[in-house]
Write an enzyme that holds these catalytic residues in place. Structure first.
Site, PDB file in Angstrom:
ATOM      1  N   HIS A   1       0.842  -1.208   0.000  1.00 50.93           N
ATOM      2  CA  HIS A   1       0.000   0.000   0.000  1.00 50.93           C
ATOM      3  C   HIS A   1       0.875   1.255   0.000  1.00 50.93           C
ATOM      4  CE1 HIS A   1      -3.124  -2.541   2.408  1.00 50.93           C
ATOM      5  NE2 HIS A   1      -3.576  -2.427   1.178  1.00 50.93           N
TER       6      HIS A   1
ATOM      7  N   SER B   1      -3.097  -7.698   3.201  1.00 52.50           N
ATOM      8  CA  SER B   1      -3.396  -7.532   4.635  1.00 52.50           C
ATOM      9  C   SER B   1      -3.848  -8.865   5.229  1.00 52.50           C
ATOM     10  CB  SER B   1      -4.486  -6.476   4.823  1.00 52.50           C
ATOM     11  OG  SER B   1      -4.066  -5.244   4.310  1.00 52.50           O
TER      12      SER B   1
ATOM     13  N   LYS C   1     -16.756  -3.605   9.241  1.00 53.36           N
ATOM     14  CA  LYS C   1     -17.438  -4.509  10.181  1.00 53.36           C
ATOM     15  C   LYS C   1     -16.574  -5.698  10.569  1.00 53.36           C
ATOM     16  CE  LYS C   1     -21.346  -3.569   7.836  1.00 53.36           C
ATOM     17  NZ  LYS C   1     -21.876  -4.218   6.671  1.00 53.36           N
TER      18      LYS C   1
ATOM     19  N   ARG D   1      -1.879  -6.005  -8.148  1.00 56.22           N
ATOM     20  CA  ARG D   1      -0.806  -6.946  -7.810  1.00 56.22           C
ATOM     21  C   ARG D   1      -0.578  -7.968  -8.902  1.00 56.22           C
ATOM     22  NH1 ARG D   1      -3.308  -7.765  -1.986  1.00 56.22           N
ATOM     23  NH2 ARG D   1      -5.082  -7.377  -3.328  1.00 56.22           N
TER      24      ARG D   1
HETATM   25  P1  ADP Z   1      -9.625  -3.941  -0.431  1.00 53.01           P
HETATM   26  O1  ADP Z   1     -10.121  -3.899   0.950  1.00 53.01           O
HETATM   27  O2  ADP Z   1     -10.332  -3.039  -1.405  1.00 53.01           O
HETATM   28  O3  ADP Z   1      -9.315  -5.322  -0.959  1.00 53.01           O
HETATM   29  P2  ADP Z   1      -7.016  -3.274   0.488  1.00 53.01           P
HETATM   30  O4  ADP Z   1      -7.176  -2.435   1.686  1.00 53.01           O
HETATM   31  O5  ADP Z   1      -6.442  -4.631   0.663  1.00 53.01           O
HETATM   32  O6  ADP Z   1      -8.267  -3.269  -0.420  1.00 53.01           O
HETATM   33  O7  ADP Z   1      -6.121  -2.503  -0.567  1.00 53.01           O
HETATM   34  C1  ADP Z   1      -6.479  -1.253  -1.099  1.00 53.01           C
HETATM   35  C2  ADP Z   1      -5.894  -1.114  -2.463  1.00 53.01           C
HETATM   36  O8  ADP Z   1      -4.511  -1.449  -2.422  1.00 53.01           O
HETATM   37  C3  ADP Z   1      -6.485  -2.007  -3.540  1.00 53.01           C
HETATM   38  O9  ADP Z   1      -6.453  -1.286  -4.752  1.00 53.01           O
HETATM   39  C4  ADP Z   1      -5.541  -3.169  -3.615  1.00 53.01           C
HETATM   40  O10 ADP Z   1      -5.537  -3.767  -4.888  1.00 53.01           O
HETATM   41  C5  ADP Z   1      -4.232  -2.453  -3.369  1.00 53.01           C
HETATM   42  N1  ADP Z   1      -3.224  -3.347  -2.839  1.00 53.01           N
HETATM   43  C6  ADP Z   1      -3.334  -4.220  -1.838  1.00 53.01           C
HETATM   44  N2  ADP Z   1      -2.197  -4.898  -1.644  1.00 53.01           N
HETATM   45  C7  ADP Z   1      -1.318  -4.429  -2.570  1.00 53.01           C
HETATM   46  C8  ADP Z   1       0.040  -4.738  -2.895  1.00 53.01           C
HETATM   47  N3  ADP Z   1       0.745  -5.681  -2.268  1.00 53.01           N
HETATM   48  N4  ADP Z   1       0.598  -4.038  -3.889  1.00 53.01           N
HETATM   49  C9  ADP Z   1      -0.114  -3.097  -4.560  1.00 53.01           C
HETATM   50  N5  ADP Z   1      -1.377  -2.778  -4.316  1.00 53.01           N
HETATM   51  C10 ADP Z   1      -1.981  -3.429  -3.336  1.00 53.01           C
END
Ligand code: ADP
Length: 162
Positions: A17, A128, A41, A90
């Site tokens: 991120h 995450s 939630k 990703r």
């Molecule tokens: P969501 O809850 O929408 O799945 P996340 O909080 O996991 O999203 O991630 C927010 C954004 O960051 C999304 O666009 C997701 O694709 C991107 N993202 C998550 N992990 C990575 C990563 N390792 N590298 C690049 N982008 C990522």
């Protein structure tokens, strides 16, 4: 490009991120990291904890701010007078869902563009969910998330075990 919204759950923010935020900050005048309340939630960390972690990790980036939003993302983008949505890509597995979301958002508000940014290769495998799974087994996740985030995740996981 002036103002971008980077939405997500960020439960917790990880280095992938952060890589995307850094790239967006170089492209845009301002980047709002927006935590989706709808996805809160089932989150491990509270919104306040996640905001605190993101603020701490982006303190060196004056273009970046953090907030929570409720309801439809495109409505929030319009309300914020932002120009675009940033999403991280990703792997192929992200593509179908992201493509669908981007086209639906465009259908709802034709003026809102979605920009996809790829992280540095070393962060491609980070999510995450995986980080929480590793932390839940008692392993250290400090290679993937900040010290502040690791402490918060470990504390929450310990409380869940009680
Ligand atoms: P969501 O809850 O929408 O799945 P996340 O909080 O996991 O999203 O991630 C927010 C954004 O960051 C999304 O666009 C997701 O694709 C991107 N993202 C998550 N992990 C990575 C990563 N390792 N590298 C690049 N982008 C990522």
């Amino acid at each position: 490009m002036q103002k971008a919204i980077y939405p997500g759950s960020f439960d917790p923010l990880h280095n992938g991120h952060l890589d995307v935020i850094g790239r967006a900050a170089r492209l845009c005048d301002s980047v709002v990291v927006a935590i989706a309340a709808n996805a809160s939630k089932n989150a491990l960390l509270s919104t306040a904890e996640r905001i605190d972690i993101i603020k701490n990790a982006t303190a060196h980036l004056p273009e970046v701010s953090v907030t929570e939003f409720e309801g439809l993302l495109v409505d929030f983008v319009i309300e914020q007078k932002a120009d675009c949505i940033i999403r991280g890509l990703r792997a192929i597995s992200d593509f179908e869902y992201e493509f669908q979301m981007a086209l639906m958002n465009r259908q709802l508000r034709s003026t809102v563009e979605t920009i996809f940014l790829m992280p540095s290769q070393e962060y491609i495998y980070l999510s995450s969910r995986i980080i929480k799974e590793i932390a839940a087994t008692g392993n250290d996740v400090r290679d993937f998330i900040s010290e502040k985030a690791a402490v918060a995740v470990e504390k929450k996981l310990a409380l869940k075990k009680i």
